[in-house]
Design an enzyme around this catalytic site. Structure first.
Site, PDB file in Angstrom:
ATOM      1  N   TYR A   1       0.862  -1.186   0.000  1.00  0.00           N
ATOM      2  CA  TYR A   1       0.000   0.000   0.000  1.00  0.00           C
ATOM      3  C   TYR A   1       0.896   1.233   0.000  1.00  0.00           C
ATOM      4  CZ  TYR A   1      -3.493   3.222   2.073  1.00  0.00           C
ATOM      5  OH  TYR A   1      -4.342   4.255   2.349  1.00  0.00           O
TER       6      TYR A   1
ATOM      7  N   TYR B   1      -9.158  -3.693   9.374  1.00  0.00           N
ATOM      8  CA  TYR B   1      -7.847  -3.160   9.714  1.00  0.00           C
ATOM      9  C   TYR B   1      -7.945  -1.910  10.574  1.00  0.00           C
ATOM     10  CZ  TYR B   1      -3.206  -1.152   9.271  1.00  0.00           C
ATOM     11  OH  TYR B   1      -1.976  -0.607   9.567  1.00  0.00           O
ATOM     12  N   HIS B   2      -8.817  -1.001  10.210  1.00  0.00           N
ATOM     13  CA  HIS B   2      -8.900   0.258  10.944  1.00  0.00           C
ATOM     14  C   HIS B   2      -9.504   0.055  12.329  1.00  0.00           C
ATOM     15  CE1 HIS B   2      -8.554   1.418   6.687  1.00  0.00           C
ATOM     16  NE2 HIS B   2      -7.786   2.356   7.170  1.00  0.00           N
TER      17      HIS B   2
ATOM     18  N   LYS C   1      -7.912  17.854  17.002  1.00  0.00           N
ATOM     19  CA  LYS C   1      -7.220  17.457  15.782  1.00  0.00           C
ATOM     20  C   LYS C   1      -7.439  18.541  14.735  1.00  0.00           C
ATOM     21  CE  LYS C   1      -7.045  13.276  14.265  1.00  0.00           C
ATOM     22  NZ  LYS C   1      -5.621  12.941  14.506  1.00  0.00           N
TER      23      LYS C   1
ATOM     24  N   ASP D   1      -7.112  14.575   8.824  1.00  0.00           N
ATOM     25  CA  ASP D   1      -6.829  13.245   9.361  1.00  0.00           C
ATOM     26  C   ASP D   1      -7.925  12.830  10.337  1.00  0.00           C
ATOM     27  OD1 ASP D   1      -5.635  10.879  10.223  1.00  0.00           O
ATOM     28  OD2 ASP D   1      -4.508  11.925  11.781  1.00  0.00           O
TER      29      ASP D   1
ATOM     30  N   HIS E   1      -7.971   9.775  11.926  1.00  0.00           N
ATOM     31  CA  HIS E   1      -7.512   8.812  12.933  1.00  0.00           C
ATOM     32  C   HIS E   1      -7.627   9.451  14.317  1.00  0.00           C
ATOM     33  CE1 HIS E   1      -5.251   6.807   9.550  1.00  0.00           C
ATOM     34  NE2 HIS E   1      -5.729   5.771  10.189  1.00  0.00           N
TER      35      HIS E   1
END
Length: 714
Positions: free
Chosen positions: A77, A231-232, A587, A591, A593
């Site tokens: 990736y 995955y996340h 944040k 992004d 996350h």
């Protein structure tokens, strides 16, 4: 051989699986006990053992010969700022043994903004490749035969313009749609659950996901229209049982969505793939992939599938970014190797291995090459590809497979009782469960119960240094803006406006194909931001609101003494100021996350702070305004994607202009050491990198606040 189709009810465990332990079993985060010894009693009666590879429920792999016929696909990736730089990397990787391309887009692209939009000043090209137009997409795949190389694209929020650009780029390369192979992630549910790179509200987003599924089913029979991502969830702190259950729950929701749109289950299910994270608990992670196949076969059979291929779960895997450490980063090579071995022993169909420097910065070319070679070593220098199922019959692995399946089935039952995954996400249940697990994990790390070599044990005195990748976002942004302006000058504006109007009309018309309309807009050279805005006129742009959990971090018994020491400092501050220390956790940029930010927020609340949590995707000016209006003592910025070098200095300047320089600003996340002087010169009081104990960070923040109280005014 057929596979039985029980109703959605109990996945019955066997009593034998907890017998025969030498002493008490080890308690795992998944709630699946791991014993000191196992015997045949632990696996007697397990229903999944009766089936071979290539036969439902595919315990031993979706294909009869597995890696003995062909090893997994190496699919790294990657996206390097510009389409030209990324194209050069892909071509080198293909020449070096990689057999598929996996595209990482930058955050501006994910969020549907052109590179010249004022909200993405620090994000362009930082965490992937910037794609603004079809011309960028054509450069991205220049010299790469799209009728021969499979392409995976991790895209969800802006899936419509990205797919449209890909289809037009392929057509102009001479490749018809029906020959394209690959996968578009198109998993919007996990965005609302953990990743947060959504654009539109949930209902509208599912409409878009379904639109892509229908288009691919009718026009692109070799292309996977959904890659359901666990995955996340893994990266957000979910243990194996939650990742397994919620990923399959999302997959089930997409199958039901497809059915509601008239797609036949046996036509849709074979084109749904999966994407799991793989961590350091090697046997548990291998068992997770095995359990996933068994459970998926049951779920799809329950929906009425008759073709055995429909029940086969095929998955890509990626080694864990969560497990990587900034301290002693060469240890990350070993971590990645162990995780890659777990993925291959669990029978992944393709694999990405993370680079050793990703806890410090975006991966460098040399580190990316080491990561790719890790897979080549496993394929060519070990014997794991010589056996169809090397772990077959292992008492411990088969027992863990059964235990995980039981735990995941219970979680799936809870989701069903709430009305399905969409309803559960709206109620915040899966997100809450994952955040609770992440807080427990952090407490185990901070207390030393879980060992992280080089971080909380076996710490090196001298850290090795090596070159890190540097991306000058402002240079990349200037290049992209120039390319955008060139496309706009050459195109027919009247044609563009008509095409965008058709996109808006398709979005507002039930049954109309949004992607088909977007393809015409792409032909006209509409930009990604323009197509996204055309949809936004109908759907709006979504803003989430979250509740913060508390009490989980402080409940860990091994943290008691440390927590009391930190609480004594926060109590001292409260005595001096008449109120608790107040922190805004925020944040900036695009992004999404937010594991770190939400973990800090919940843990600091346990450590005596009053905590405010800012909205996602804020500008420096918006964060500064909220900090001032909330009258906070501390502003904690969480950053993951490299935009800190632009956004944090802008924040500090805004605070200064507004007379709020007295607010203590601290930063946590992935900060390359070379950037620390820049942030400190801007006025940042402290920087906390990956691996920092939360209690240590809280203690340092409180000490800085108290030192200010003790410093006489000039």
């Amino acid at each position: 051989m057929s596979y039985p189709r029980p109703q959605f009810g109990a996945y019955a465990p066997i009593a034998a699986r907890n017998r025969g332990a030498d002493g008490p079993p080890h308690a795992t985060p998944e709630g699946v006990p791991v014993k000191a010894s196992y015997t045949a009693l632990d696996v007697s009666g397990l229903e999944h053992l009766d089936y071979a590879a290539g036969i439902p429920p595919y315990l031993r792999g979706p294909y009869a010969t597995m890696y003995t016929g062909r090893p997994w696909t190496i699919r790294q990736y990657a996206g390097f700022s510009t389409a030209a730089a990324s194209n050069a990397f892909y071509r080198r990787a293909l020449a070096s043994g990689q057999r598929g391309i996996s595209v990482a887009f930058d955050l501006a692209t994910h969020r549907g903004y052109d590179s010249d939009h004022p909200r993405v000043t620090g994000d362009v090209g930082k965490a992937g490749v910037a794609i603004d137009t079809v011309e960028d997409m054509k450069v991205l795949f220049e010299g790469i035969p799209l009728d021969d190389v499979s392409v995976s694209m991790t895209m969800n929020g802006a899936v419509i313009p990205v797919m449209a650009f890909f289809l037009v780029a392929a057509q102009e390369q001479g490749v018809p749609q029906h020959l394209l192979r690959g996968t578009i992630q198109n998993d919007i549910l996990k965005e609302f659950l953990v990743r947060n790179t959504y654009i539109y509200p949930p209902g509208a987003s599912m409409r878009i996901a379904g639109d892509v599924m229908v288009y691919c089913a009718r026009q692109m029979p070799r292309f996977n229209s959904v890659s359901v991502s666990g995955y996340h969830m893994h990266e957000a702190g979910a243990p194996a049982d939650l990742e397994l259950a919620y990923t399959l729950g999302n997959g089930l929701a997409y199958l039901r969505l497809g059915a509601s749109l008239g797609l036949d289950i046996d036509r849709l299910a074979p084109r749904v793939s999966f994407f799991f994270g793989v961590g350091m608990h090697m046997l548990m992670e291998a068992a997770k992939l095995r359990a996933a196949r068994v459970l998926w076969a049951r779920l799809v059979a329950n929906l009425g599938a008759k073709d055995p291929k429909s029940m086969a779960l095929r998955t890509h895997c990626q080694t864990s970014g969560y497990s990587l450490a900034a301290q002693a980063p060469h240890n990350n090579i070993t971590r990645t190797t162990v995780e890659a071995l777990a993925a291959t022993l669990g029978h992944t169909q393709s694999l990405h291995t993370n680079a050793l420097d990703e806890a410090l910065a975006l991966p460098s070319q040399s580190a990316a090459r080491v990561a790719l070679n890790t897979q080549l070593f496993l394929q060519h220098e070990t014997d794991i590809t010589r056996s169809i199922d090397p772990l077959a019959g292992s008492f411990v692995v088969e027992s863990l497979t059964d235990g995980l399946a039981c735990r995941a089935w219970d979680h799936l039952q809870e989701i069903e009782s709430l009305g399905g995954m969409m309803a559960a996400i709206r109620q915040g249940i899966p997100k809450m469960r994952i955040e609770e697990a992440a807080a427990r994990k952090q407490a185990r790390l901070d207390s030393g119960q879980d060992v992280l070599v080089g971080v909380n044990r076996y710490i090196l005195d001298d850290e090795p240094s090596f070159a890190l990748l540097e991306v000058d976002s402002q240079v990349v942004r200037a290049q992209q803006v120039e390319r955008l302006e060139a496309v706009r000058r050459r195109r027919d504006e009247a044609r563009v406006k008509k095409a965008l109007a058709r996109v808006t009309h398709a979005a507002s018309t039930k049954g109309a194909s949004i992607l088909a309309a977007a393809v015409e807009a792409a032909h006209a050279r509409a930009t990604l931001g323009e197509v996204s805005s055309a949809l936004e006129r109908v759907f709006g742009r979504f803003e989430a609101s979250y509740n913060t959990i508390s009490g989980i971090y402080a409940a860990h018994p091994a943290m008691k003494d440390e927590i009391e020491r930190v609480l004594s400092l926060s109590d001292k501050f409260a005595e001096l100021h008449g109120r608790r220390p107040r922190i805004l956790v925020a944040k900036m940029g695009q992004d999404g996350h937010d594991r770190g930010a939400r973990l800090v927020a919940s843990s600091f609340a346990d450590l005596g702070f009053d905590v405010d949590v800012g909205a996602l995707f804020q500008t420096p000016a918006e964060v500064a305004r909220q900090a001032i209006e909330s009258d906070v003592h501390v502003l904690g910025i969480s950053t993951m994607a490299g935009a800190h070098d632009t956004l944090i200095p802008a924040l500090m300047e805004t605070l200064h202009i507004r007379g709020a320089s007295g607010i203590l600003v601290v930063v946590g996340g992935i900060i390359p050491p070379r950037d620390s002087p820049l942030l400190e010169a801007a006025g940042v009081a402290s920087i906390f990198g990956p691996g920092t104990r939360v209690s240590t960070a809280a203690k340092e923040v409180l000490q800085l606040l108290l030192e200010r109280d003790e410093t006489p005014a000039n």
